[in-house]
Motif scaffolding. Structure first.
Motif, PDB file in Angstrom:
ATOM      1  N   LEU C  41       0.834  -1.200   0.000  1.00 50.42           N
ATOM      2  CA  LEU C  41       0.000   0.000   0.000  1.00 50.42           C
ATOM      3  C   LEU C  41       0.872   1.254   0.000  1.00 50.42           C
ATOM      4  O   LEU C  41       0.675   2.181  -0.792  1.00 50.42           O
ATOM      5  CB  LEU C  41      -0.902  -0.024   1.240  1.00 50.42           C
ATOM      6  N   VAL C  44       2.603   1.816  -3.314  1.00 44.01           N
ATOM      7  CA  VAL C  44       1.752   2.387  -4.355  1.00 44.01           C
ATOM      8  C   VAL C  44       1.522   3.877  -4.115  1.00 44.01           C
ATOM      9  O   VAL C  44       1.635   4.693  -5.036  1.00 44.01           O
ATOM     10  CB  VAL C  44       0.410   1.621  -4.431  1.00 44.01           C
ATOM     11  N   ILE C  48       2.592   6.953  -6.440  1.00 43.86           N
ATOM     12  CA  ILE C  48       1.667   7.989  -6.925  1.00 43.86           C
ATOM     13  C   ILE C  48       2.152   9.374  -6.528  1.00 43.86           C
ATOM     14  O   ILE C  48       2.108  10.315  -7.314  1.00 43.86           O
ATOM     15  CB  ILE C  48       0.250   7.742  -6.357  1.00 43.86           C
ATOM     16  N   ILE C 314     -11.010  14.018   1.453  1.00 45.79           N
ATOM     17  CA  ILE C 314     -10.206  13.604   0.300  1.00 45.79           C
ATOM     18  C   ILE C 314     -10.651  14.351  -0.951  1.00 45.79           C
ATOM     19  O   ILE C 314      -9.825  14.873  -1.712  1.00 45.79           O
ATOM     20  CB  ILE C 314     -10.307  12.071   0.091  1.00 45.79           C
ATOM     21  N   LEU C 318      -8.524  16.832  -3.204  1.00 45.50           N
ATOM     22  CA  LEU C 318      -8.322  16.553  -4.629  1.00 45.50           C
ATOM     23  C   LEU C 318      -8.532  17.808  -5.443  1.00 45.50           C
ATOM     24  O   LEU C 318      -7.726  18.150  -6.318  1.00 45.50           O
ATOM     25  CB  LEU C 318      -9.351  15.516  -5.105  1.00 45.50           C
ATOM     26  N   MET C 323      -1.917  16.936  -2.458  1.00 51.77           N
ATOM     27  CA  MET C 323      -1.579  15.522  -2.569  1.00 51.77           C
ATOM     28  C   MET C 323      -1.277  14.856  -1.230  1.00 51.77           C
ATOM     29  O   MET C 323      -1.590  13.695  -1.023  1.00 51.77           O
ATOM     30  CB  MET C 323      -0.389  15.309  -3.526  1.00 51.77           C
ATOM     31  N   VAL C 326      -4.532  13.835   0.142  1.00 56.73           N
ATOM     32  CA  VAL C 326      -5.161  12.761  -0.633  1.00 56.73           C
ATOM     33  C   VAL C 326      -4.488  11.431  -0.305  1.00 56.73           C
ATOM     34  O   VAL C 326      -5.149  10.426  -0.013  1.00 56.73           O
ATOM     35  CB  VAL C 326      -5.054  13.052  -2.145  1.00 56.73           C
ATOM     36  N   LEU C 327      -3.151  11.439  -0.343  1.00 50.94           N
ATOM     37  CA  LEU C 327      -2.437  10.167  -0.133  1.00 50.94           C
ATOM     38  C   LEU C 327      -2.533   9.718   1.319  1.00 50.94           C
ATOM     39  O   LEU C 327      -2.665   8.530   1.602  1.00 50.94           O
ATOM     40  CB  LEU C 327      -0.982  10.315  -0.561  1.00 50.94           C
ATOM     41  N   THR C 330      -5.775   8.135   1.576  1.00 51.17           N
ATOM     42  CA  THR C 330      -5.747   6.837   0.896  1.00 51.17           C
ATOM     43  C   THR C 330      -5.093   5.776   1.782  1.00 51.17           C
ATOM     44  O   THR C 330      -5.577   4.645   1.895  1.00 51.17           O
ATOM     45  CB  THR C 330      -4.966   6.958  -0.426  1.00 51.17           C
ATOM     46  N   ILE C 333      -7.483   4.838   4.644  1.00 50.37           N
ATOM     47  CA  ILE C 333      -8.568   3.955   4.205  1.00 50.37           C
ATOM     48  C   ILE C 333      -8.001   2.581   3.852  1.00 50.37           C
ATOM     49  O   ILE C 333      -8.572   1.538   4.212  1.00 50.37           O
ATOM     50  CB  ILE C 333      -9.326   4.582   3.020  1.00 50.37           C
ATOM     51  N   GLY C 334      -6.863   2.569   3.160  1.00 49.25           N
ATOM     52  CA  GLY C 334      -6.224   1.282   2.826  1.00 49.25           C
ATOM     53  C   GLY C 334      -5.885   0.481   4.072  1.00 49.25           C
ATOM     54  O   GLY C 334      -6.133  -0.726   4.133  1.00 49.25           O
TER      55      GLY C 334
END
Lengths: 277, 309, 357
Positions: C41, C44, C48, C314, C318, C323, C326-327, C330, C333-334
């Motif tokens: 996770l 990734v 990004i 988020i 966005l 960023m 946002v990340l 992410t 949540i991940g």
């Protein structure tokens, strides 16, 4: 003695997309407190006969009989509630493979207790005692341990004994055993059979023993029905099997190899279309 | 072939023959039986009709659309309600005909769905069959990667990706594709594992077939029918994610008639001009319903095991 | 060689024996899976955030930042280091809960998330509760009454749930239940009248209000949450009822059901105890998956309902090219996904005696 079970012209058929499939086409027999074997190849309707007596025919099936009576109770017109109280209470059934016929997420003991408490108003404690006694009766050496085991934790033979215990704990008078040993190893088969044999004899139960194995049935039962394509083609005392008249029965007998003889080519079961009539 | 004793009397009989004379006949026969099963399901046929209409509308958008999808009549036709003369489904705040925008938008929807399917299905199939057939560490590594992607929140990851790549329909496709392949790999692997040790594979190997040939010719075809079903069912989800990205302003950019973006722009008028946001939503609902119905029908007809339940 | 393969295949075809891993190895494997998934996770999001953008600094600060700030950030982000060292630092920071600072709010991303996440949890949890409590009975009934009108109805409700865009349905629901009927409150999670007088403890307003005995607040909070929660509940119900139906059909076709009937049990007991108890094993995974889906579905739902949760955070970030936020969102949540998977796995093990080591 009054017969336990009357079956007269029993018919079971299933509507399917490609028409009506007639699984049982007019089977008749009576059963006292004796051991009756029903033999036939797969699809001969022997299992459906057993299930029709139990009242476990799938709902979409059509079932009819001139007479289907257990101990004076007309089974086809009996209200569902009465039928349910008969099942497990007075008529029980042992299924083929304990791997599939025991609930995998319930302990063996709870499954036995469940049968008992469905049919008799007994306390938890008494139910447990009787379940343990029943486990002992099917010759399980350490009942208290097996009581808490889950079905996947026991061997096939042990599972089938648990199954028998679960079905007999409420003291039924009639037992339908549907290929009770076919899924077991050969060495275990005889053990389970002898346990079944003794329980049936000791408790004076009637037994319907459904099997594809003619020799097993003939050595174990008093009387044999041979079924083919939904009909009884021959009814014969087990001891008289050597004198069977019907060619299908003779064919089944013939298929069994005997020691010390060389058989080439192996005989193939002969099936004549006119036997279906 | 001319002197086959029982000459086929009709195409139907020929297709349904239980003694096919050639491979082609056997295959066509099986396809025909699948079709019969599919066609006996009225809902599946409704779904198929929806998809056919979608394809036709997308193909002939230029002819079918009564107005321009992007240029509106700002002076005379702003926010007209449905059934206004000349504007069947009404107009939006820029005086554009909503029906025309929906018709042209069908192209975007179809493009996104097809692109994602074309990218993800082969990737998933390849990863899954290779992992399942090779086993060992190859399987371990590939499945670890698959599981990692599977454990991700799809929509949120797609959002983050688009945010980094920049908004636009191509990037939306990439983002959705990156997050959509793992289930196919999982499924293909499971199917491969089921056939890997079967005797027919052993027979092919015994005849000297290379692993590549075994996987391509004998394993992958076994996975195809469930893959097709799964992809069809997933297309509905892809449409919804694409629309969601459009709704958040991360998909197709204005004035492009993307359905999700149309909902977003109609949101401001939802209280007084409900139709601006409602119409594109209906379009999304109908099309993804079409994919779901066809997918369900395909599953029942291609996979009798599930249909039997 | 092939003959052994064939005979092996015969045996492998009936996987009766559950592999009995020693517990320690099982736990280690489990931990390994969780750790690699978490690292994946991070890899990734790292990719990004740091690899895709031409200039990650601009991505973080926005292109109107002064040159001095850009330089400072470049140093702070360690962009002059080799990529693997950058990743190492990234992982260390993430583990410490440091996702950088949000450009939009100027707060650390982590503290922003801690503030908004309870709102999302509350919404998704209520949604799952609604979806599960309706979906399981409906699925069971559909399976039992298979082929009847009820079964068709459940199927159609489910199909629509699978096909409808959640944000659109949310808008329509607002139009009807808020604007036309006035049954619910909007926007946000609490009315202005209570916003400053009410001090939450857990951040789950419904529980907080009830706990403090603030009935008026509780009613207001309920009027805010019920529509988005019902909406999420509908999606959850669509999924859960469909899977329940399929699992139940599978269980009802098993031999142990025949045995249960042969024991003389009532249909109710067979269905709701024997079959459902077995169907519950795979259902746990389905419910967990549905909960996870609702968490991420919050991105769209919260936008529609102006629900001040992680999803709205988020999407706001966005739109402002923030960023870090946002990340960070992410990753959170991940990670929650990973946690839910873990929980459902453990629950699965306790429900299914066959998987107990």
């Amino acid at each position: 003695m009054r017969p336990l079970l009357h079956v007269d012209d029993l018919k079971v058929s299933f509507p399917t997309r490609s028409g009506l499939v007639e699984a049982v086409r007019g089977v008749s027999f009576t059963l006292g407190r004796e051991r009756l074997g029903i033999v036939g190849e797969s699809g001969s309707g022997k299992s459906q006969t057993g299930r029709a007596i139990m009242g476990l025919t799938p709902p979409q099936a059509r079932i009819s009989a001139a007479r289907l009576e257990f101990d004076g109770i007309d089974l086809l017109s009996a209200p569902p509630k009465l039928r349910r109280s008969l099942r497990g209470g007075r008529i029980a059934m042992v299924l083929q493979d304990p791997k599939y016929s025991l609930n995998p997420v319930m302990s063996i003991g709870r499954q036995i207790v469940e049968t008992l408490r469905t049919h008799e108003n007994v306390s938890r404690k008494v139910a447990r005692e009787r379940a343990l006694d029943m486990l002992a009766a099917v010759q399980i050496r350490d009942p208290a341990r097996v009581f808490d085991l889950y079905p996947h934790e026991v061997s096939g033979g042990m599972g089938q004994r648990a199954m028998i215990a679960m079905m007999l704990v409420a003291g039924p008078e009639l037992l339908i055993a549907d290929e009770p040993t076919s899924a077991l190893d050969v060495t275990v088969q005889l053990e389970v059979l002898s346990i079944l044999d003794r329980l049936v004899a000791d408790r004076g139960m009637g037994l319907v023993f459904v099997s594809h194995d003619l020799r097993l049935v003939s050595s174990f039962c008093d009387r044999v029905l041979v079924m083919y394509a939904g009909k009884v083609v021959e009814e014969i005392a087990a001891s008289e099997l050597g004198n069977a008249r019907h060619p299908y029965t003779r064919g089944l007998l013939n298929c069994m190899p005997t020691l010390g003889t060389n058989r080439h080519p192996l005989p193939v079961l002969d099936r004549q279309p006119e036997w279906r009539l | 072939m001319t002197d086959v004793p029982a000459a086929p009397r009709s195409t139907r009989a020929w297709l349904l023959s239980d003694r096919p004379q050639s491979r082609a006949q056997a295959r066509l026969g099986r396809a025909y039986i699948s079709w019969l099963r599919f066609a006996s399901n009225p809902l599946a046929l409704v779904g198929l009709a929806i998809l056919l209409v979608l394809v036709l509308v997308a193909a002939f958008a230029n002819i079918l659309a009564p107005h321009s999808p992007t240029a509106g009549d700002l002076a005379g036709a702003q926010l007209l309600p449905p059934l206004s003369p000349g504007y069947l489904l009404g107009t939006d705040d820029q005086g554009r005909d909503i029906l025309s925008r929906l018709i042209h938008g069908s192209r975007l929807t179809l493009t996104v769905v097809l692109l994602v399917a074309v990218i993800t299905a082969p990737v998933g199939l390849l990863v899954g069959t290779v992992a399942g057939y090779a086993g060992g560490w190859v399987d371990g590594v590939l499945m670890r990667i698959t599981d990692i992607f599977l454990a991700f929140p799809k929509l949120v990851l797609a959002l983050a990706l688009v945010a980094a790549l920049g908004p636009g329909i191509e990037n939306a496709v990439i983002a959705i594709a990156v997050t959509s392949w793992p289930p196919y790999a999982r499924m293909a692997r499971a199917e491969t594992m089921a056939v890997r040790h079967s005797d027919y594979i052993a027979a092919v190997r015994l005849m000297g077939a290379s692993p590549v040939r075994v996987v391509l010719r004998h394993v992958m075809p076994m996975c195809l029918s469930s893959l097709i079903v799964r992809v069809t069912l997933d297309m509905a989800g892809i449409i919804l994610i694409a629309a969601g990205l459009g709704f958040l302003g991360l998909g197709a950019q204005p004035p492009s008639p993307e359905w999700g973006a149309m909902i977003a722009s109609g949101r401001r008028f939802i209280l007084d001009q409900w139709w601006v946001a409602t119409m594109p939503g209906m379009a999304i609902l109908i099309v993804s319903l079409g994919f779901n119905l066809v997918g369900d029908g395909l599953r029942d007809s291609l996979d009798p095991r599930e249909a039997g339940q | 060689m092939s003959s052994t393969t064939m005979s092996e295949s015969v045996r492998a075809g009936r996987p009766f024996h559950v592999r009995a891993w020693p517990v320690a190895i099982g736990v280690l494997r489990f931990a390994g899976v969780v750790i690699t998934t978490f690292l994946g996770l991070l890899a990734v999001t790292f990719f990004i955030g740091r690899v895709i953008p031409v200039d990650p600094v601009l991505a973080v600060l926005g292109d109107r930042a002064p040159a001095s700030a850009i330089e400072r950030t470049r140093e702070a982000m360690g962009l002059n280091l080799p990529i693997y060292q950058q990743f190492f630092i990234y992982v260390r920071q993430a583990l410490a809960g440091d996702f950088g600072t949000s450009v939009l709010t100027t707060h650390p991303v982590m503290s922003d998330i801690a503030r908004v996440f309870p709102a999302t949890i509350e919404l998704a949890t209520l949604g799952t509760l609604i979806g599960t409590s309706l979906g399981i009975p409906l699925g069971v009934l559909a399976a039992v009454k298979r082929g009847t009108l009820l079964d068709q109805l459940v199927r159609i409700i489910g199909l629509i749930g699978y096909s409808v865009p959640i944000f659109w349905l949310g808008l329509l629901a607002l139009l009807v239940f808020y604007a036309k009927l006035g049954w619910v409150a909007y926007p946000g999670r609490i009315g202005i009248a209570f916003e400053y007088s009410f001090t939450p403890i857990t951040g789950l307003y419904l529980i907080d209000a009830l706990w403090q005995g603030e009935w008026e607040v509780a009613v207001d909070v309920f009027r805010h949450i019920i529509l988005p929660a019902a909406l999420l509940g509908y999606f959850s119900m669509a999924y859960i009822s469909r899977m329940t139906r399929s699992f139940m059909l599978n269980e009802l076709g098993q031999e142990y059901i025949v045995a249960a009937r042969a024991k003389g049990l009532s249909e109710a007991r067979i269905i709701w105890f024997h079959a459902l108890r077995n169907a519950a094993v795979p259902l746990v995974t389905v419910i967990a998956l549905s909960y996870a889906t609702l968490l991420e579905g919050s991105v769209l739902t919260e936008t529609v309902f102006s629900w001040p949760g992680l999803g709205l955070y988020i999407t706001n970030s966005l739109q402002n090219a923030d960023m870090n936020a946002v990340l960070g969102g992410t990753i959170i949540i991940g990670s929650t996904f990973i946690g839910i998977n873990l929980l459902s796995d453990l629950l699965y093990r306790t429900l299914d005696p066959r998987t107990r080591a």
